[in-house]
Design an enzyme around this catalytic site. Structure first.
Site, PDB file in Angstrom:
ATOM      1  N   LYS A   1       1.147  -1.318   0.024  1.00  0.00           N
ATOM      2  CA  LYS A   1      -0.010   0.189  -0.125  1.00  0.00           C
ATOM      3  C   LYS A   1       0.743   1.678   0.182  1.00  0.00           C
ATOM      4  CE  LYS A   1      -3.646  -2.282  -0.065  1.00  0.00           C
ATOM      5  NZ  LYS A   1      -4.568  -2.987   0.223  1.00  0.00           N
TER       6      LYS A   1
HETATM    7  C1  LIG Z   1      -5.373  -4.164   0.581  1.00  0.00           C
HETATM    8  C2  LIG Z   1      -6.890  -4.079   0.706  1.00  0.00           C
HETATM    9  C3  LIG Z   1      -7.727  -4.300   2.311  1.00  0.00           C
HETATM   10  C4  LIG Z   1      -7.269  -5.440   3.289  1.00  0.00           C
HETATM   11  O1  LIG Z   1      -5.597  -4.590   4.030  1.00  0.00           O
HETATM   12  P1  LIG Z   1      -5.435  -5.759   4.908  1.00  0.00           P
HETATM   13  O2  LIG Z   1      -4.073  -4.336   5.587  1.00  0.00           O
HETATM   14  O3  LIG Z   1      -4.101  -6.529   3.863  1.00  0.00           O
HETATM   15  O4  LIG Z   1      -6.307  -6.092   6.156  1.00  0.00           O
HETATM   16  C5  LIG Z   1      -8.802  -4.188   2.401  1.00  0.00           C
HETATM   17  N1  LIG Z   1      -9.578  -3.591   1.220  1.00  0.00           N
HETATM   18  C6  LIG Z   1      -9.164  -3.495  -0.239  1.00  0.00           C
HETATM   19  C7  LIG Z   1      -9.599  -2.078  -0.919  1.00  0.00           C
HETATM   20  C8  LIG Z   1      -7.314  -3.335  -0.350  1.00  0.00           C
HETATM   21  O5  LIG Z   1      -6.684  -3.212  -1.277  1.00  0.00           O
END
Ligand SMILES: *Cc1c(COP(=O)(O)O)cnc(C)c1O
Length: 387
Positions: free
Chosen positions: A189
């Site tokens: 991210k």
């Molecule tokens: C990555 C992601 C999540 C989950 O994030 P985590 O921190 O891995 O739990 C939720 N929603 C979307 C749209 C994502 O891309």
């Protein structure tokens, strides 16, 4: 030792510097490695970065944060929560954790985001909340969605996993007055803590409930308990909570990632700009860059191959891989996964926009450590395949 060829372009890479490494080492030497002063500082810094009077509750994933936010909003068994089909399964699975049901709806063809019209069409008597997803980092129209939510008395929990630091109408995602906004600090991210997330809210009651429920339903966190007053050993369990706290080891990384966010964002914007100009004449749809006053976080750069492109999406991704370039697809819509399809009787015909998007959709590599030479390799490969 790595077996990756030196000229391989990965889909994404975390951007970890010596500052993060030194902070993690200092944390290890400090003797306090679970939730403590660094997690608290990270919460403070994130809230200060966002502004708008919000507070931040650090958790060990965005999935955990979405679960906590929905629980704090009072979602319970039998309730219905509106969720877009074009998202990661985490957005919908947390609704099931609470015994509630996602009402999975189509997205806008151009923005790939949830619309107020879809909320109006889907909201019924059992509907209690809506979870907009800021797809790829393009902010949803929070004014329209907020108004639709108010019409139907819905809580709004924003899935902002892609959306730090996205803006809608000149305001950062997280400061639009929703019930809560949830960010992800997963490895790929826009900033990372390895695994991690945060619930952000301007509602003190929502924040307090998330704080309690992230650590076993205990009324104070471990740091306050042990480093606090004479009665530091005392605590009370007020609910059957979860184990969702962010460690100081993870927060140590996040402290420096957050400081680097403006630089990361500038690099992402430059990479996105270069892709846009390089692909303007190809048989593909470029990603929506946002309305005036918006800022796209460019977590993902998603193009949509036209039906008349020289090759289809699957063949395109295979050909890119053969040239040493990793691409991906965001996302396989929820309605195409066996669990969601069968549990809710979903068919492709119910989601014409998401179906059209999915058919041609490809995410190209975009990450801050990508060099200009990496990007020119990607551009050259895309142009050779599609021209
Ligand atoms: C990555 C992601 C999540 C989950 O994030 P985590 O921190 O891995 O739990 C939720 N929603 C979307 C749209 C994502 O891309």
């Amino acid at each position: 030792m790595t077996t990756t060829p030196p000229d391989f372009v990965p889909f994404a890479l975390p951007d970890i510097g010596e500052e993060e490494i030194a902070e993690v080492v200092a944390c290890l030497r400090s003797g306090w490695i679970t939730t403590g002063p660094r997690a608290q500082q990270f919460e403070h810094d994130l809230a200060a970065f966002l502004g708008g009077g919000v507070e931040a509750v650090a958790v060990n994933s965005a999935t955990a944060g979405l679960h906590l936010a929905l629980e704090a909003a009072g979602i319970s068994a039998g309730d219905e929560v509106i969720v877009p089909t074009l998202t990661f399964t985490a957005t919908a699975e947390v609704v099931r954790y609470l015994g509630a049901h996602p009402r999975i709806v189509d997205v806008d063809a151009a923005t790939m985001n949830l619309t107020a019209a879809a909320v109006d069409a889907a909201a019924g008597t059992a509907t209690k909340a809506v979870v907009p997803v800021h797809m790829a980092g393009l902010a949803c129209d929070m004014d329209a969605l907020g108004a639709a939510a108010a019409r139907h008395r819905l809580s709004v929990i924003e899935d902002a996993a892609h959306a730090l630091p996205s803006e809608h109408a000149g305001k950062l995602v997280g400061t639009h007055g929703s019930t809560a906004t949830v960010f992800s600090f997963y490895a790929n991210k826009t900033i990372t803590t390895g695994e991690g997330g945060a619930v952000v809210t301007a509602d003190p009651a929502i924040a307090a409930r998330c704080r309690t429920m992230r650590l076993h339903g205990i009324d104070r966190d471990a740091f306050a308990r042990y480093a606090g007053s004479q009665s530091g050993w005392y605590y009370e369990v007020v609910a059957p909570g979860f184990k969702y706290n962010l460690t100081d080891l993870a927060a140590a990384i996040g402290l420096h990632q957050l400081r680097k966010l403006p630089r990361f964002q500038a690099r992402r914007e430059a990479l996105a700009r270069r892709y846009r100009e390089a692909f303007a004449d190809l048989p593909l749809t470029l990603p929506h860059a946002g309305a005036p006053g918006d800022r796209h976080a460019w977590h993902l750069f998603i193009v949509r191959l036209h039906d008349d492109a020289p090759l289809g999406r699957d063949a395109f991704i295979a050909a890119m891989a053969a040239r040493g370039i990793a691409c991906s697809v965001h996302f396989i819509p929820l309605h195409r996964h066996p669990y969601w399809r069968d549990a809710y009787g979903l068919t492709p015909a119910m989601f014409p926009n998401a179906e059209a998007i999915f058919r041609g959709t490809v995410s190209l590599p975009l990450f801050t450590r990508m060099t200009d030479a990496d990007q020119e390799r990607v551009i050259d490969a895309v142009r050779r395949l599609l021209r």
